[in-house]
Design a protein around this motif. Structure first.
Motif, PDB file in Angstrom:
ATOM      1  N   ARG A 327       1.155  -0.749  -0.227  1.00  0.00           N
ATOM      2  CA  ARG A 327      -0.518  -0.215   0.100  1.00  0.00           C
ATOM      3  C   ARG A 327       1.325   0.950  -0.229  1.00  0.00           C
ATOM      4  N   GLY A 328       2.133   1.420   0.836  1.00  0.00           N
ATOM      5  CA  GLY A 328       3.048   2.759   1.021  1.00  0.00           C
ATOM      6  C   GLY A 328       3.590   2.423  -0.684  1.00  0.00           C
ATOM      7  N   LYS A 329       4.506   1.692  -1.057  1.00  0.00           N
ATOM      8  CA  LYS A 329       4.369   1.494  -2.339  1.00  0.00           C
ATOM      9  C   LYS A 329       3.286   1.512  -3.655  1.00  0.00           C
ATOM     10  N   PHE A 330       2.069   1.273  -3.927  1.00  0.00           N
ATOM     11  CA  PHE A 330       1.784   1.577  -4.777  1.00  0.00           C
ATOM     12  C   PHE A 330      -0.088   2.806  -4.161  1.00  0.00           C
ATOM     13  N   PRO A 331       0.269   3.730  -3.921  1.00  0.00           N
ATOM     14  CA  PRO A 331      -0.687   4.652  -3.356  1.00  0.00           C
ATOM     15  C   PRO A 331      -2.035   4.478  -3.805  1.00  0.00           C
ATOM     16  N   ASP A 332      -1.701   5.000  -5.870  1.00  0.00           N
ATOM     17  CA  ASP A 332      -2.171   5.257  -6.262  1.00  0.00           C
ATOM     18  C   ASP A 332      -3.383   3.600  -7.119  1.00  0.00           C
ATOM     19  N   VAL A 333      -2.768   2.804  -6.322  1.00  0.00           N
ATOM     20  CA  VAL A 333      -3.272   0.963  -7.070  1.00  0.00           C
ATOM     21  C   VAL A 333      -4.091   0.972  -5.625  1.00  0.00           C
ATOM     22  N   ILE A 334      -3.643   0.980  -3.981  1.00  0.00           N
ATOM     23  CA  ILE A 334      -4.623   0.879  -2.787  1.00  0.00           C
ATOM     24  C   ILE A 334      -4.360   1.967  -2.364  1.00  0.00           C
ATOM     25  N   GLU A 335      -6.121   1.543  -2.175  1.00  0.00           N
ATOM     26  CA  GLU A 335      -5.889   2.662  -1.150  1.00  0.00           C
ATOM     27  C   GLU A 335      -5.368   2.244   0.558  1.00  0.00           C
ATOM     28  N   LEU A 336      -6.144   1.164   0.994  1.00  0.00           N
ATOM     29  CA  LEU A 336      -6.476   0.800   2.141  1.00  0.00           C
ATOM     30  C   LEU A 336      -6.531  -0.353   2.006  1.00  0.00           C
ATOM     31  N   VAL A 337      -6.374  -0.893   3.546  1.00  0.00           N
ATOM     32  CA  VAL A 337      -6.026  -2.729   3.987  1.00  0.00           C
ATOM     33  C   VAL A 337      -6.809  -2.397   4.569  1.00  0.00           C
ATOM     34  N   ARG A 338      -7.978  -3.806   4.841  1.00  0.00           N
ATOM     35  CA  ARG A 338      -8.693  -3.643   6.168  1.00  0.00           C
ATOM     36  C   ARG A 338      -8.937  -5.479   6.082  1.00  0.00           C
ATOM     37  N   PHE A 355      -8.627  -6.397 -11.293  1.00  0.00           N
ATOM     38  CA  PHE A 355      -7.553  -6.305 -10.874  1.00  0.00           C
ATOM     39  C   PHE A 355      -7.327  -8.099 -10.419  1.00  0.00           C
ATOM     40  N   VAL A 356      -8.841  -8.988 -10.604  1.00  0.00           N
ATOM     41  CA  VAL A 356      -9.085 -10.010 -10.579  1.00  0.00           C
ATOM     42  C   VAL A 356      -8.402 -10.775 -11.174  1.00  0.00           C
ATOM     43  N   HIS A 362      -1.356 -14.065 -13.512  1.00  0.00           N
ATOM     44  CA  HIS A 362       0.120 -14.250 -12.706  1.00  0.00           C
ATOM     45  C   HIS A 362       0.039 -15.273 -11.459  1.00  0.00           C
ATOM     46  N   GLY A 363      -1.317 -15.921 -11.859  1.00  0.00           N
ATOM     47  CA  GLY A 363      -1.249 -17.459 -11.316  1.00  0.00           C
ATOM     48  C   GLY A 363      -1.659 -16.896  -9.590  1.00  0.00           C
ATOM     49  N   LEU A 364      -2.997 -16.222  -9.775  1.00  0.00           N
ATOM     50  CA  LEU A 364      -3.377 -15.640  -7.926  1.00  0.00           C
ATOM     51  C   LEU A 364      -4.340 -15.589  -8.007  1.00  0.00           C
ATOM     52  N   LEU A 365      -5.172 -16.388  -7.428  1.00  0.00           N
ATOM     53  CA  LEU A 365      -6.775 -16.466  -7.534  1.00  0.00           C
ATOM     54  C   LEU A 365      -6.710 -15.626  -5.917  1.00  0.00           C
ATOM     55  N   VAL A 366      -7.784 -14.746  -6.487  1.00  0.00           N
ATOM     56  CA  VAL A 366      -8.465 -13.695  -5.384  1.00  0.00           C
ATOM     57  C   VAL A 366      -9.574 -13.510  -4.943  1.00  0.00           C
ATOM     58  N   VAL A 367     -10.595 -12.674  -4.626  1.00  0.00           N
ATOM     59  CA  VAL A 367     -11.837 -12.796  -5.014  1.00  0.00           C
ATOM     60  C   VAL A 367     -13.037 -11.077  -4.334  1.00  0.00           C
ATOM     61  N   ILE A 391       2.789 -12.010  -2.172  1.00  0.00           N
ATOM     62  CA  ILE A 391       3.287 -10.217  -2.609  1.00  0.00           C
ATOM     63  C   ILE A 391       3.838  -9.856  -3.384  1.00  0.00           C
ATOM     64  N   GLY A 392       4.835 -10.725  -4.197  1.00  0.00           N
ATOM     65  CA  GLY A 392       5.415 -10.343  -4.682  1.00  0.00           C
ATOM     66  C   GLY A 392       4.675 -10.782  -6.055  1.00  0.00           C
ATOM     67  N   LYS A 393       3.773 -11.708  -5.879  1.00  0.00           N
ATOM     68  CA  LYS A 393       2.582 -11.703  -7.664  1.00  0.00           C
ATOM     69  C   LYS A 393       1.629 -10.538  -7.382  1.00  0.00           C
ATOM     70  N   LEU A 394       1.437  -9.972  -5.819  1.00  0.00           N
ATOM     71  CA  LEU A 394       0.781  -8.826  -5.515  1.00  0.00           C
ATOM     72  C   LEU A 394       1.464  -7.127  -6.277  1.00  0.00           C
ATOM     73  N   GLU A 395       2.661  -7.887  -5.835  1.00  0.00           N
ATOM     74  CA  GLU A 395       3.562  -6.315  -6.272  1.00  0.00           C
ATOM     75  C   GLU A 395       3.594  -6.303  -8.380  1.00  0.00           C
ATOM     76  N   LYS A 396       4.182  -7.256  -8.593  1.00  0.00           N
ATOM     77  CA  LYS A 396       4.172  -7.225 -10.099  1.00  0.00           C
ATOM     78  C   LYS A 396       2.671  -6.485 -10.870  1.00  0.00           C
ATOM     79  N   ILE A 397       1.135  -7.185 -10.149  1.00  0.00           N
ATOM     80  CA  ILE A 397      -0.182  -7.158 -10.296  1.00  0.00           C
ATOM     81  C   ILE A 397       0.021  -5.648 -10.227  1.00  0.00           C
ATOM     82  N   CYS A 398       0.224  -4.880  -8.350  1.00  0.00           N
ATOM     83  CA  CYS A 398       0.459  -3.194  -8.760  1.00  0.00           C
ATOM     84  C   CYS A 398       0.920  -2.916  -9.219  1.00  0.00           C
ATOM     85  N   ALA A 399       2.039  -2.743 -10.257  1.00  0.00           N
ATOM     86  CA  ALA A 399       2.940  -2.244 -11.360  1.00  0.00           C
ATOM     87  C   ALA A 399       2.799  -2.459 -12.059  1.00  0.00           C
ATOM     88  N   GLU A 400       2.072  -2.987 -12.889  1.00  0.00           N
ATOM     89  CA  GLU A 400       1.059  -2.936 -13.952  1.00  0.00           C
ATOM     90  C   GLU A 400       0.149  -2.181 -14.284  1.00  0.00           C
TER      91      GLU A 400
END
Ligand SMILES: Cc1ncc(COP(=O)(O)O)c(C=O)c1O
Length: 413
Positions: A327-338, A355-356, A362-367, A391-400
């Motif tokens: 969230r700190g690295k990608f504030p324009d993509v992730i607004e908050l964690v809850r 996002f999904v 990237h081989g990650l299942l989220v809902v 986290i590694g996968k999410l980082e790539k997703i957020c960067a893209e």
């Protein structure tokens, strides 16, 4: 030829599977632990758990053993006979919760139906038949039957299915739940709430608010129902989420994780309330069948073993930490964690399906969930290495995603 078919060119043929889902184009062929494999052998890290169901991962060897053993003995008898596995599972749920009695179902919605019937019958038997209405919360989700969609009151669930069943009063998901009192009338039978709202966007109810709701119920002689279908069964580092707070409900609905992937639900109640459900007042052909009971008992064996919830707590800490760093690295993509425990959500700035879909690539299942949330519901058996991988996968997703965001160019002079 079937009535619904014709051979004309412009025919629109309905698929054999009724198209009520916007399905993603992936078919999971098999799974092991925290990984799913599609028909082409592609691996996916599962942080969705079939929407909070496979809490012990895919094909947990203990669950496979339990169901295989039971399959060679007996699958179905009927609730007109005693079912020893049911007696055992009910006793263990009673021993580990507020409840004194349990009714088993095949799904979450059925558990909620049972809870709502119980609330009405309780008041009927206690000479207050006028008390039949249930207070629910905006954004809640309790299932897809006619009564449970009426309970949720959301247009996207009720559209086209009217007239809606009467008996529900919707209130906002207040920051301060004392305001719920305004909605209580002489017809109110119960307040029903998810201690952590799931579909509505991973919104936990604070301990203070849980206490306020309990006090309101006691003051007005009404029942408190917790729908723990998504947030129960270890998801929040306790067997049930209400166990984080000092209060307990009169009725609790469980499903999803309770069967580790096998269809199973349960409606738990105190003796005071359960007594209203007399012989013949409710039933289910399959509810509490021997196969479901074999798995349900084994799920409890695993979850109640020493250290299980401590490990969930550790993993929750690590995952949350990783997500906050993102969230700190990608504030324009992730607004908050809850969220709580391993029921965490990322509020994203893009359309959740985007996002999904990227996560899937990237081989990650989220809902996805309401309120622009991406739900992370990993199996409770995850280890640190799986969190690092996610986290590694999410980082790539957020960067893209960040690269694709429209640029806010500085105003020209
Ligand atoms: C909180 C909650 N209640 C009820 C249900 C309905 O459960 P089922 O789909 O098993 O009927 C769900 C399902 O997502 C849920 O999350």
């Amino acid at each position: 030829m079937k009535n619904s078919r014709n051979d004309s060119q412009e025919e629109s043929i309905i698929p054999p599977v009724l198209p009520t889902y916007a399905r993603m184009d992936i078919a999971i062929d098999h799974g092991k632990g925290v990984y799913a494999y599609d028909q082409d052998g592609r691996e996916y890290l599962d942080f969705g758990c079939g929407i909070g169901v496979n809490n012990l991962g895919f094909c947990h060897p203990e669950l496979v053993r339990a169901i295989t053993e039971q399959a060679t003995k007996v699958w179905h008898t009927s609730n007109i006979y005693r079912i020893p596995g049911q007696e055992r599972l009910a006793k263990r749920l009673v021993d580990n919760t507020f409840a004194d009695t349990v009714f088993f179902t095949n799904s979450g919605a059925e558990a909620v139906e049972c809870a709502m019937k119980m609330a009405r019958k309780y008041h009927y038997e206690n000479e207050s038949p006028e008390r039949y209405r249930i207070i629910t919360f905006e954004g809640c989700f309790h299932g897809r039957t006619l009564a449970t969609i009426a309970a949720s009151g959301q247009e996207k669930l009720t559209h086209g299915f009217g007239p809606m069943m009467d008996g529900f009063d919707q209130v906002p998901f207040h920051r301060d739940m004392t305001r719920v009192e305004e909605a209580i009338t002489h017809e109110t039978a119960a307040i029903m709430i998810e201690p952590v709202m799931g579909e509505g966007g991973i919104k936990p109810v604070s301990s203070d608010n849980m206490r306020i709701l309990r006090e309101l119920c006691d003051k007005h002689g009404i029942l408190l129902i917790f729908d723990e279908i998504q947030c129960g069964m270890g998801r929040t580092e306790r067997l049930f989420a209400y166990q984080h707070s000092p209060v307990s409900p009169d009725i609790l609905c469980a499903a999803k994780g309770i069967g580790g992937g096998f269809p199973l639900g349960a409606c738990l109640a105190t003796e005071r309330v359960g007594r209203a459900m007399t012989t013949g007042s409710h039933g289910s052909t399959y509810g509490g069948n021997p196969m479901a009971m074999a798995v349900g008992n084994r799920v409890l064996d695993i979850m109640l073993a020493d250290g299980f919830f401590d490990q969930v707590e550790k993993m929750s800490y690590d995952l949350r930490k990783g997500l906050l760093t993102l969230r700190g690295k990608f504030p324009d993509v992730i607004e908050l964690v809850r969220g709580v425990g391993l029921m965490l959500g990322l509020k994203v700035t893009v359309d959740p399906p985007v996002f999904v879909a990227k996560a899937l690539q990237h081989g990650l299942l989220v809902v996805r969930a309401a309120d622009n949330m991406i739900r992370l519901l990993p199996p409770l058996i995850i280890e640190k290495k799986h969190i690092d991988e996610a986290i590694g996968k999410l980082e790539k997703i957020c960067a893209e995603i960040e690269k694709e965001l429209p640029k806010n160019l500085p105003d020209s002079e």
